[in-house]
Write an enzyme that holds these catalytic residues in place. Structure first.
Site, short mmCIF file in Angstrom:
data_model
loop_
_atom_site.label_atom_id
_atom_site.label_comp_id
_atom_site.label_asym_id
_atom_site.label_seq_id
_atom_site.Cartn_x
_atom_site.Cartn_y
_atom_site.Cartn_z
CG ASP A 75 -0.26 0.02 2.53
OD1 ASP A 75 0.98 -0.19 2.58
OD2 ASP A 75 -0.94 0.27 3.53
CB CYS A 76 4.02 1.89 -1.50
SG CYS A 76 5.31 3.14 -1.52
N GLY A 77 2.34 4.75 -1.77
CA GLY A 77 1.96 5.84 -2.66
C GLY A 77 3.06 6.28 -3.61
#
Length: 127
Positions: A75-77
């Protein structure tokens, strides 16, 4: 003792995502669905594991060798984690609609990375 049954699953990007499609095919010794989303098993990792027969694994609290990972769910932006698993040639599923970015962007390619993935973007393609 029964042998574990694996299935191929196809993962496409969501409406705000990028990359893919990925074909995930767990195998004996390489069947971890590696969830690195802040602890616990993310519902997307759980869905991939249920459909593929892979083993859900909390990669936030424990570690496993890259060679045992069928796919990583993150869940990395767009900073560090977004490129770590593609750099190691691990198919990577980002639940955030990220495009290649960050210091490892050159490793993020459509054959190794898909983003913006929702539950309905994951389907079994081979029983």
């Amino acid at each position: 003792m029964s042998e574990k049954k694996y299935r191929k699953v196809k993962i496409v990007h969501g409406p705000a995502g990028w990359g893919g499609p990925l074909i995930i095919e767990p195998k004996p010794g390489k069947d971890l669905i590696y969830s690195v989303t802040g602890g616990g098993i993310h519902p997307i990792a759980q869905r991939i594991a249920e459909l593929s027969g892979g083993t859900p694994f909390d990669g936030f609290r424990s570690r496993a060798p890259f060679e045992q990972i069928a796919c990583a769910v993150i869940d990395c932006g767009g900073t560090a984690r977004v490129g770590v698993y593609p750099m190691k040639k691990v198919p990577t599923v980002d639940i955030i609609g990220t495009k290649p970015s960050g210091p490892l962007f050159k490793f993020i390619t459509p054959d190794l990375f898909v983003s913006g993935v929702r539950s309905e973007d994951i389907t079994v393609i081979e029983e």
